[in-house]
Write a protein that holds these residues in place. Structure first.
Motif, PDB file in Angstrom:
ATOM      1  N   HIS A 242       0.822  -1.153  -0.152  1.00  0.00           N
ATOM      2  CA  HIS A 242       0.125   0.059  -0.118  1.00  0.00           C
ATOM      3  C   HIS A 242       0.835   1.310   0.087  1.00  0.00           C
ATOM      4  O   HIS A 242       0.485   2.107  -0.574  1.00  0.00           O
ATOM      5  N   GLU A 243       1.880   1.090   0.793  1.00  0.00           N
ATOM      6  CA  GLU A 243       2.893   2.259   0.875  1.00  0.00           C
ATOM      7  C   GLU A 243       3.474   2.528  -0.513  1.00  0.00           C
ATOM      8  O   GLU A 243       3.604   3.868  -1.010  1.00  0.00           O
ATOM      9  N   LEU A 244       3.907   1.762  -1.176  1.00  0.00           N
ATOM     10  CA  LEU A 244       4.466   1.671  -2.488  1.00  0.00           C
ATOM     11  C   LEU A 244       3.566   2.284  -3.527  1.00  0.00           C
ATOM     12  O   LEU A 244       4.029   3.041  -4.208  1.00  0.00           O
ATOM     13  N   LYS A 245       2.543   1.464  -3.418  1.00  0.00           N
ATOM     14  CA  LYS A 245       1.359   2.246  -4.336  1.00  0.00           C
ATOM     15  C   LYS A 245       1.138   3.684  -4.302  1.00  0.00           C
ATOM     16  O   LYS A 245       0.889   4.262  -5.432  1.00  0.00           O
ATOM     17  N   SER A 246       1.154   4.138  -3.117  1.00  0.00           N
ATOM     18  CA  SER A 246       0.742   5.601  -2.673  1.00  0.00           C
ATOM     19  C   SER A 246       1.742   6.370  -3.129  1.00  0.00           C
ATOM     20  O   SER A 246       1.436   7.399  -3.584  1.00  0.00           O
ATOM     21  N   LYS A 247       3.057   5.903  -3.422  1.00  0.00           N
ATOM     22  CA  LYS A 247       4.159   6.560  -3.890  1.00  0.00           C
ATOM     23  C   LYS A 247       4.619   6.440  -5.481  1.00  0.00           C
ATOM     24  O   LYS A 247       5.677   6.745  -5.962  1.00  0.00           O
ATOM     25  N   GLN A 248       3.675   5.287  -6.028  1.00  0.00           N
ATOM     26  CA  GLN A 248       3.769   5.187  -7.337  1.00  0.00           C
ATOM     27  C   GLN A 248       4.975   4.534  -7.522  1.00  0.00           C
ATOM     28  O   GLN A 248       5.708   4.644  -8.740  1.00  0.00           O
ATOM     29  N   HIS A 249       5.733   3.639  -6.499  1.00  0.00           N
ATOM     30  CA  HIS A 249       6.872   3.073  -6.562  1.00  0.00           C
ATOM     31  C   HIS A 249       6.485   1.348  -7.326  1.00  0.00           C
ATOM     32  O   HIS A 249       5.498   0.997  -6.874  1.00  0.00           O
TER      33      HIS A 249
ATOM     34  N   TRP B  66       6.358  -2.712  -6.994  1.00  0.00           N
ATOM     35  CA  TRP B  66       5.823  -3.516  -5.962  1.00  0.00           C
ATOM     36  C   TRP B  66       6.997  -4.434  -5.428  1.00  0.00           C
ATOM     37  O   TRP B  66       6.689  -5.284  -4.539  1.00  0.00           O
TER      38      TRP B  66
END
Length: 212
Positions: free
Chosen positions: A96-103, A105
Motif C-alpha cells: 500500500h505504501e509503495l502504491k501510494s508513492k507510485q513505486h 511492488w
C-alpha cells in the motif's frame, strides 16, 4: 527450483478478489515478476518469513509451467507441460505504501520465500481439460480460506500466454502464477498452510514469522 527461469505473476485475475481489495478490474492482464530466490518448496517443512514489515497476506494460485518455446498463436496444449499450486505472498502494508508513492511492488512481492510452491504435476493429455477438472483450495490450520477454478479467471490461460509471450517472451522453464480467488488475508506465526487439488493434499508448510 533451479530449473525455473522466470516467474511471471498475474494480479487481479479474479473479480471477487479485486473487489475485496477495492481494486478496479484491469482491462488487460496485470503482470509482475518475482525473483527465483522467492521460490521455496511446500514440502511439509517450515518456511521463514520476514517480521517488522507489517501484515503478510497469502494468495493461493494455480501455477503453470511452460515446456516449449512461445511463438505467436501457440496454443495452451503446445506450451503447458505441468502445473503446481503456490502462494503469492505479499507484504500488504508495504505494498500500500509503495502504491501510494507510485513505486514498483518488488519489495512487497519479491522478498525471499515470497513464492512457496508445491511439486509440479505433469499434464499428459489436454491441459485445459485436465486443469478444468478440479478446483484448488487453501486451508489454514484445517479451515478452508480460498477456493478457485480456472473458469473463474478474468483472463484465461490462453489469453495470459499470448499476452506474456508476445510482450515479454516465454520459454521452457518459465512459470506463471495465474492469479488468486477471493478470501485473502494475513498469515499468523505458526499457521499451517495446506494446498489441495480437488480433495488431494499436494503441498503444505508451517509459517514462521521471524526477524530477518
Amino acid at each position: 527450483m533451479n530449473e525455473i527461469r522466470n516467474i511471471y505473476c498475474v494480479g487481479r485475475n479474479y473479480r471477487l478478489h479485486a473487489a475485496e481489495l477495492g481494486n478496479e478490474i484491469p482491462e488487460s492482464p496485470l503482470i509482475f515478476l518475482k525473483p527465483t530466490h522467492a521460490l521455496v518448496p511446500m514440502d511439509g517443512g517450515v518456511i521463514e518469513l520476514p517480521a517488522d514489515h507489517g501484515a503478510i497476506h497469502y494468495e493461493a494460485e494455480l501455477v503453470i509451467r511452460i515446456g516449449g518455446a512461445f511463438v505467436p498463436g501457440a496454443s495452451v496444449s503446445e506450451l503447458i507441460d505441468a502445473f503446481a499450486l503456490g502462494l503469492d505472498l505479499t507484504l500488504r502494508d508495504l505494498q500500500h505504501e509503495l502504491k501510494s508513492k507510485q513505486h514498483p511492488w518488488l519489495a512487497a512481492k519479491g522478498f525471499r520465500h515470497a513464492a512457496p510452491i508445491t511439486k509440479f504435476h505433469q499434464l499428459t493429455g489436454d491441459p485445459m481439460r485436465e486443469l478444468s477438472a478440479c478446483s484448488y483450495s487453501l486451508r489454514i490450520n484445517g479451515e478452508e480460506r480460498q477456493r478457485g477454478q480456472i473458469d473463474e479467471m478474468i483472463f484465461g490461460l490462453d489469453q495470459l500466454i499470448q499476452h506474456i509471450g508476445s510482450f515479454y517472451g516465454l520459454g521452457p522453464g518459465d512459470v506463471i502464477f495465474t492469479g488468486t480467488p477471493a478470501g485473502v488475508g494475513p498469515i499468523e506465526d505458526g499457521d499451517l498452510m495446506e494446498l489441495y487439488w480437488g480433495e488431494e493434499l499436494i503441498g503444505s508448510a508451517r509459517m514462521r514469522i521471524a526477524s530477518s
